[in-house]
Design a protein around this motif. Structure first.
Motif, mmCIF file in Angstrom:
data_model
loop_
_atom_site.group_PDB
_atom_site.id
_atom_site.type_symbol
_atom_site.label_atom_id
_atom_site.label_comp_id
_atom_site.label_asym_id
_atom_site.label_seq_id
_atom_site.Cartn_x
_atom_site.Cartn_y
_atom_site.Cartn_z
ATOM 1 N N GLU A 200 5.439 40.122 17.532
ATOM 2 C CA GLU A 200 5.975 40.148 16.167
ATOM 3 C C GLU A 200 6.166 38.713 15.684
ATOM 4 N N LYS A 201 5.822 38.470 14.422
ATOM 5 C CA LYS A 201 6.106 37.165 13.807
ATOM 6 C C LYS A 201 7.208 37.340 12.784
ATOM 7 N N ARG A 202 8.256 36.538 12.940
ATOM 8 C CA ARG A 202 9.339 36.532 11.979
ATOM 9 C C ARG A 202 9.269 35.235 11.172
ATOM 10 N N LYS A 203 10.165 35.073 10.226
ATOM 11 C CA LYS A 203 10.119 33.897 9.362
ATOM 12 C C LYS A 203 10.243 32.606 10.154
ATOM 13 N N SER A 205 10.494 32.500 13.781
ATOM 14 C CA SER A 205 10.262 32.635 15.216
ATOM 15 C C SER A 205 9.140 33.628 15.495
ATOM 16 N N TYR A 206 8.627 33.558 16.730
ATOM 17 C CA TYR A 206 7.688 34.545 17.267
ATOM 18 C C TYR A 206 8.426 35.352 18.329
ATOM 19 N N GLU A 213 11.750 35.052 22.574
ATOM 20 C CA GLU A 213 11.710 34.587 21.195
ATOM 21 C C GLU A 213 11.462 33.085 21.181
#
Length: 237
Positions: A200-203, A205-206, A213
């Motif tokens: 998952e890619k977040r704003k 972090s990965y 994370e």
């Protein structure tokens, strides 16, 4: 090549299986294509792992194709997933899994050349290995598919893999130029991540497949977004 296709529409599944078999045969692949009609049939499979599994996202009443793909990822890490669907909006949800391709059912026939190009390329890539000069004069060989990320700690770089970690001396600035282009991304002054290992890619972090994370620093935000979009588009093209 062992190929599975799973769809609860039995007639469509049988027709698609034959279409896939004939296409594979025409490009010189000795393929056995086995149709499945439920997630339970996939879960109960005890024989040779598939090289490729064509998997309906809307599988059964619970529409559990994506969760089933995660189970297949865990049981058969070498099996490539090709998602099938009637609806384009599922394109976002599939990044919860490790997959090779996403195709609308109505476009299956015309997309098969692209699908098999990607499948065969991924199979070739999975056999590729990296060689690192580790501590005490050791040469450590790592399959690309086992990589997670690299982390700079003081005077050393830690190589994190699915089977363990080890130290090397090379700096990230030097390593980024020797790693396969398009597969790795520098997202922080302390981190280089292996993009196929991202869950998952977040704003900022990965989240990797192992739950780790990894922060994306502000100074690498633009480059990280470009790397991610370039890689993500390739997964769907």
């Amino acid at each position: 090549m062992m190929i599975g296709i799973c769809d609860d529409d039995r007639d469509w599944c049988r027709r698609a299986a034959e279409e896939i078999r004939l296409f594979a045969q025409n490009i010189g692949q000795d393929a056995e294509v086995i149709p499945f009609y439920s997630g339970d049939e996939i879960r109960e499979w005890k024989q040779q792992p598939w090289d490729v599994l064509f998997l309906d996202i809307e599988l059964g009443e619970e529409r559990d194709g994506i969760s089933l793909a995660r189970e297949v990822n865990e049981r058969f890490p070498g099996c490539q997933i090709v998602f099938l669907t009637n609806y384009l909006f599922y394109a976002v949800d599939i990044f919860q899994t490790r997959h090779t391709y996403f195709v609308l059912k109505e476009q299956l026939g015309e997309r098969l050349p692209e699908v098999f190009d990607k499948v065969l390329h991924q199979a070739e890539q999975s056999g590729k290995k990296l060689i690192f000069s580790a501590s005490w004069g050791r040469q450590v060989i790592v399959r690309l598919t086992d990589m997670y990320y690299l982390e700079r700690e003081l005077r050393y770089t830690m190589v994190h893999t699915s089977w363990g970690d080890f130290q090397i001396k090379e700096k990230l600035d030097d390593l980024i130029h020797s790693l396969p282009e398009g597969e790795f991304s520098r997202c922080h002054h302390s981190y280089i991540i292996y993009l196929p290992a991202v869950r998952e890619k977040r704003k900022n972090s990965y989240i990797l497949e192992n739950g780790k994370e990894i922060a994306i620093s502000r100074s690498y935000m633009k480059q990280t977004n470009e790397d991610w979009m370039r890689w993500a588009l390739l997964q769907m093209s």
